[in-house]
Design a protein around this motif. Structure first.
Motif, PDB file in Angstrom:
ATOM      1  N   SER A 233       0.846  -1.197   0.000  1.00  0.00           N
ATOM      2  CA  SER A 233       0.000   0.000   0.000  1.00  0.00           C
ATOM      3  C   SER A 233       0.872   1.234   0.000  1.00  0.00           C
ATOM      4  O   SER A 233       2.015   1.208   0.447  1.00  0.00           O
ATOM      5  CB  SER A 233      -0.906   0.016   1.233  1.00  0.00           C
ATOM      6  OG  SER A 233      -0.127   0.030   2.412  1.00  0.00           O
ATOM      7  N   GLY A 234       0.346   2.342  -0.517  1.00  0.00           N
ATOM      8  CA  GLY A 234       1.062   3.611  -0.484  1.00  0.00           C
ATOM      9  C   GLY A 234       2.290   3.608  -1.359  1.00  0.00           C
ATOM     10  O   GLY A 234       2.282   3.153  -2.510  1.00  0.00           O
ATOM     11  N   SER A 235       3.395   4.125  -0.803  1.00  0.00           N
ATOM     12  CA  SER A 235       4.642   4.252  -1.557  1.00  0.00           C
ATOM     13  C   SER A 235       5.221   2.896  -1.915  1.00  0.00           C
ATOM     14  O   SER A 235       5.856   2.734  -2.953  1.00  0.00           O
ATOM     15  CB  SER A 235       5.666   5.060  -0.747  1.00  0.00           C
ATOM     16  OG  SER A 235       5.944   4.420   0.484  1.00  0.00           O
ATOM     17  N   ASN A 236       5.011   1.884  -1.057  1.00  0.00           N
ATOM     18  CA  ASN A 236       5.506   0.544  -1.356  1.00  0.00           C
ATOM     19  C   ASN A 236       4.823  -0.033  -2.597  1.00  0.00           C
ATOM     20  O   ASN A 236       5.443  -0.732  -3.395  1.00  0.00           O
ATOM     21  CB  ASN A 236       5.286  -0.377  -0.156  1.00  0.00           C
ATOM     22  CG  ASN A 236       6.146  -0.004   1.029  1.00  0.00           C
ATOM     23  OD1 ASN A 236       7.224   0.579   0.852  1.00  0.00           O
ATOM     24  ND2 ASN A 236       5.682  -0.305   2.229  1.00  0.00           N
ATOM     25  N   GLN A 237       3.534   0.252  -2.728  1.00  0.00           N
ATOM     26  CA  GLN A 237       2.814  -0.229  -3.904  1.00  0.00           C
ATOM     27  C   GLN A 237       3.329   0.439  -5.167  1.00  0.00           C
ATOM     28  O   GLN A 237       3.462  -0.208  -6.205  1.00  0.00           O
ATOM     29  CB  GLN A 237       1.324   0.034  -3.740  1.00  0.00           C
ATOM     30  CG  GLN A 237       0.467  -0.574  -4.843  1.00  0.00           C
ATOM     31  CD  GLN A 237      -1.013  -0.339  -4.603  1.00  0.00           C
ATOM     32  OE1 GLN A 237      -1.386   0.522  -3.813  1.00  0.00           O
ATOM     33  NE2 GLN A 237      -1.851  -1.099  -5.278  1.00  0.00           N
ATOM     34  N   ALA A 238       3.624   1.741  -5.094  1.00  0.00           N
ATOM     35  CA  ALA A 238       4.169   2.454  -6.258  1.00  0.00           C
ATOM     36  C   ALA A 238       5.542   1.911  -6.629  1.00  0.00           C
ATOM     37  O   ALA A 238       5.853   1.736  -7.814  1.00  0.00           O
ATOM     38  CB  ALA A 238       4.258   3.948  -5.951  1.00  0.00           C
ATOM     39  N   SER A 239       6.364   1.632  -5.621  1.00  0.00           N
ATOM     40  CA  SER A 239       7.687   1.067  -5.891  1.00  0.00           C
ATOM     41  C   SER A 239       7.582  -0.307  -6.531  1.00  0.00           C
ATOM     42  O   SER A 239       8.315  -0.628  -7.482  1.00  0.00           O
ATOM     43  CB  SER A 239       8.491   0.998  -4.589  1.00  0.00           C
ATOM     44  OG  SER A 239       9.739   0.378  -4.791  1.00  0.00           O
ATOM     45  N   ALA A 240       6.662  -1.132  -6.017  1.00  0.00           N
ATOM     46  CA  ALA A 240       6.480  -2.465  -6.587  1.00  0.00           C
ATOM     47  C   ALA A 240       5.941  -2.383  -8.008  1.00  0.00           C
ATOM     48  O   ALA A 240       6.323  -3.172  -8.877  1.00  0.00           O
ATOM     49  CB  ALA A 240       5.532  -3.281  -5.708  1.00  0.00           C
ATOM     50  N   ARG A 241       5.062  -1.411  -8.270  1.00  0.00           N
ATOM     51  CA  ARG A 241       4.520  -1.254  -9.613  1.00  0.00           C
ATOM     52  C   ARG A 241       5.619  -0.841 -10.600  1.00  0.00           C
ATOM     53  O   ARG A 241       5.672  -1.342 -11.725  1.00  0.00           O
ATOM     54  CB  ARG A 241       3.404  -0.220  -9.615  1.00  0.00           C
ATOM     55  CG  ARG A 241       2.633  -0.143 -10.935  1.00  0.00           C
ATOM     56  CD  ARG A 241       1.581   0.933 -10.909  1.00  0.00           C
ATOM     57  NE  ARG A 241       0.620   0.714  -9.831  1.00  0.00           N
ATOM     58  CZ  ARG A 241       0.510   1.502  -8.764  1.00  0.00           C
ATOM     59  NH1 ARG A 241       1.316   2.543  -8.627  1.00  0.00           N
ATOM     60  NH2 ARG A 241      -0.389   1.246  -7.836  1.00  0.00           N
ATOM     61  N   ASN A 242       6.498   0.057 -10.166  1.00  0.00           N
ATOM     62  CA  ASN A 242       7.607   0.459 -11.032  1.00  0.00           C
ATOM     63  C   ASN A 242       8.540  -0.712 -11.318  1.00  0.00           C
ATOM     64  O   ASN A 242       9.012  -0.887 -12.447  1.00  0.00           O
ATOM     65  CB  ASN A 242       8.397   1.604 -10.377  1.00  0.00           C
ATOM     66  CG  ASN A 242       7.608   2.897 -10.338  1.00  0.00           C
ATOM     67  OD1 ASN A 242       6.748   3.124 -11.189  1.00  0.00           O
ATOM     68  ND2 ASN A 242       7.898   3.750  -9.375  1.00  0.00           N
ATOM     69  N   ALA A 243       8.815  -1.521 -10.295  1.00  0.00           N
ATOM     70  CA  ALA A 243       9.673  -2.689 -10.493  1.00  0.00           C
ATOM     71  C   ALA A 243       9.012  -3.688 -11.437  1.00  0.00           C
ATOM     72  O   ALA A 243       9.679  -4.299 -12.285  1.00  0.00           O
ATOM     73  CB  ALA A 243       9.974  -3.349  -9.151  1.00  0.00           C
TER      74      ALA A 243
END
Length: 319
Positions: free
Chosen positions: A210-220
């Motif tokens: 969730s949050g910033s972790n989700q954005a990081s995972a989406r970019n990866a």
């Protein structure tokens, strides 16, 4: 591509070499800009992700340079088998390094997203360099196997003669073909499975985060998808000979044009993907590039102004 040299006129040969050389220089200049930024800023040299990335860029530069040089050489001077083997050593090794490097980058992204607490301990710069050395060792081994087969099947006089420097002409025995197919299947199966597994793991992590972790995972996850696109393009270089045979059979008059387009699409233009996919998408890299080159432009303007001196105002401007 090289087998068509005798059917080309001087004008056609010059045009083909000029196109390949111009595109090769342009792509190497773009790649060279990213290499320059990397070595200019130590912040990139302390991150294993960028160590693997810049290794991929440098490898693409070497592969592109040798490919274009080999094409030009076959049009200009006869090449002895021994010299051809040296060029094929570089060409085939760097060609195998690209997919393996993509797999290493995918695993690094997987560890960063799914094992963030262990990322700093597992992914270090020293281990990145050790992994690069391992990739080079694995990639260069098939060449020596091909060379040993060549030494066992060809007389010594073969190495003192001249030849069209193309892998299928040098390594033309059934043993070479079996060895080549086996290596390609094992290599791309390994890389393909690595990309699939890491993508699925990161996809599950992105749904759970969730949050910033989700954005990081989406970019990866998007990065690994781009790895897959690059892998497919790498595979085109292996299946392009079969595509060329089909297209040439359909239109034999356009044989040299088909081979040129095939060489550009599978051997030259893909080398531009690494800086465009990673360097431009990466915020840290793109910001350093803009900052550096904008500063260069600004300083050059200041030097020009200081050299010419302040502009004198006319009497009308004072009025």
């Amino acid at each position: 591509m090289n087998s068509s040299t005798r059917q080309d006129s001087l004008r056609d040969a010059f045009t083909k070499n000029f196109i390949s050389f111009s595109l090769g220089c342009f792509i190497n200049v773009v790649n060279g800009a990213f290499v320059y930024i990397y070595f200019k800023n130590q912040v990139f040299q302390r991150d294993p992700r960028y160590v693997l990335y810049i290794h991929l860029v440098i490898n693409d530069m070497i592969l592109l340079t040798v490919s274009v040089a080999l094409q030009i050489v076959t049009y200009t001077v006869p090449l002895r088998v021994a010299a051809c083997c040296i060029m094929l050593l570089i060409l085939t090794t760097t060609n195998k390094i690209s997919p393996l490097n993509l797999a290493a980058m995918a695993v690094e992204r997987y560890i960063a997203v799914c094992r963030p607490l262990h990322h700093a301990q597992i992914c270090t710069v020293q281990r990145a360099y050790a992994l690069i050395a391992l990739i080079w060792g694995v990639s260069v081994t098939p060449f020596f196997t091909d060379l040993f087969i060549l030494l066992a099947t060809q007389p010594p006089s073969f190495f003192s003669g001249t030849i069209i420097c193309y892998p299928s002409y040098v390594y033309n025995t059934p043993h070479h073909k079996t060895h080549s197919v086996t290596i390609q299947v094992l290599l791309f199966s390994f890389v393909f499975l690595t990309l699939i597994i890491t993508y699925l793991k990161i996809f599950c992590a992105a749904r759970a985060a969730s949050g910033s972790n989700q954005a990081s995972a989406r970019n990866a996850r998007n990065t690994i998808l781009l790895h897959g696109v690059q892998l497919l393009i790498c595979m085109l270089s292996y299946i392009s000979p079969f595509i060329n045979i089909i297209l040439v059979a359909i239109s034999p008059r356009d044989r040299t044009k088909i081979l040129l387009v095939s060489f550009l699409l599978t051997g030259v233009l893909p080398r531009l993907l690494s800086p465009l996919i990673y360097g431009v998408r990466d915020k840290k890299f793109s910001s350093h590039i803009r900052l550096h080159f904008c500063r260069k432009c600004h300083s050059s303007v200041e030097k020009r102004v200081n050299r010419t001196g302040p502009r004198r105002r006319s009497k009308r401007e004072f009025d």
